[in-house]
Design a protein around this motif. Structure first.
Motif, mmCIF file in Angstrom:
data_model
loop_
_atom_site.group_PDB
_atom_site.id
_atom_site.type_symbol
_atom_site.label_atom_id
_atom_site.label_comp_id
_atom_site.label_asym_id
_atom_site.label_seq_id
_atom_site.Cartn_x
_atom_site.Cartn_y
_atom_site.Cartn_z
ATOM 1 N N GLU A 161 0.916 -1.041 -0.083
ATOM 2 C CA GLU A 161 0.003 0.021 0.059
ATOM 3 C C GLU A 161 0.859 1.292 -0.014
ATOM 4 O O GLU A 161 0.382 2.272 -0.757
ATOM 5 C CB GLU A 161 -0.996 -0.059 1.251
ATOM 6 N N GLN A 192 0.745 3.994 -2.866
ATOM 7 C CA GLN A 192 0.465 5.410 -2.613
ATOM 8 C C GLN A 192 1.833 6.532 -2.796
ATOM 9 O O GLN A 192 1.393 7.543 -3.189
ATOM 10 C CB GLN A 192 -0.005 5.534 -1.099
ATOM 11 N N MET A 240 -4.563 -1.419 -7.325
ATOM 12 C CA MET A 240 -3.263 -0.994 -7.455
ATOM 13 C C MET A 240 -2.794 -0.970 -8.829
ATOM 14 O O MET A 240 -1.457 -1.132 -8.905
ATOM 15 C CB MET A 240 -2.432 -2.459 -6.665
#
Length: 219
Positions: A78, A82, A167
């Motif tokens: 993650e 990000q 993703m």
């Protein structure tokens, strides 16, 4: 614009000042200007373009602010996804090749210094390849006044759009000159306050997983 935290000078040489007007901005001034748009500078996907980016003083401070939002993320996957949202929102142009290269390197090194597993990240990490590819596309050696690259081609920027829950990023390429000239002639927003679309992309690509962005050149 150069980060001069470890240097008292704001110029590399008098000749560069004479030839290119190259005078670097101190970090204190950078932060004062970014504080004028503080909320946007701390928004992960808010896009910034520095048309005379030098070695990246403005861009690295913007990236610092954006990546500070990720400090509580527990998942490495993650965090990587990000972080590329943040990197993909930072754009720069500089007329001098050495400045553009140093800018890319500084941004890469800062991102990796914040990576939750930086000491264990292999040199052949797909994330690292995607990060470098994104920086190569977003930090351009060229002239923001003529809209041309060092190779005398039209400056083209990638729009990186994260796809929630997958993703993945979608990519669309736009010519810089058209975006600038149209935004000068018309309002950036319509009557409802929504951002207007001035141009069709010169190229649209299929979505790719964030670890595979560097494969776009093979599509």
């Amino acid at each position: 614009m150069l980060d001069n935290q470890n240097s008292k000078t704001q110029i590399k040489s008098r000749q560069r000042v004479a030839d290119h007007g190259e005078v670097f901005t101190n970090p204190r001034e950078v932060n004062a200007m970014l504080d004028l748009v503080r909320d946007e500078s701390f928004r992960l996907d808010s896009r910034f373009l520095e048309p005379a980016c030098g070695e990246g003083n403005f861009l690295i401070e913007i990236l610092r602010r954006k990546l500070s939002l990720l400090q509580d993320l527990k998942s490495q996957t993650e965090w990587e996804f990000q972080s590329l949202i943040a990197v993909g929102s930072c754009y720069g142009i500089d007329i001098l090749p050495d400045n553009a290269e140093v800018c890319r390197t500084r941004l890469e090194e800062y991102v990796l210094s914040q990576h939750p597993a930086s000491e264990r990240l292999p040199v052949d990490s797909p994330y690292l390849f995607s990060l470098r590819y994104m920086l190569l596309k977003n930090i351009v050696c060229g002239d923001a006044l003529t809209y041309r690259t060092a190779e005398n081609k039209s400056i083209t920027f990638c729009e990186w759009t994260p796809i929630a829950g997958s993703m993945q990023f979608s990519r669309r390429d736009f010519q810089f000159d058209f975006l600038v000239t149209q935004s000068h002639q018309y309002s950036l927003f319509d009557e409802q306050g929504e951002v207007q679309s001035f141009d069709e992309p010169v190229h649209t690509y299929p979505p790719l997983h964030y670890t595979q962005l560097y494969r776009y050149d093979t599509l």
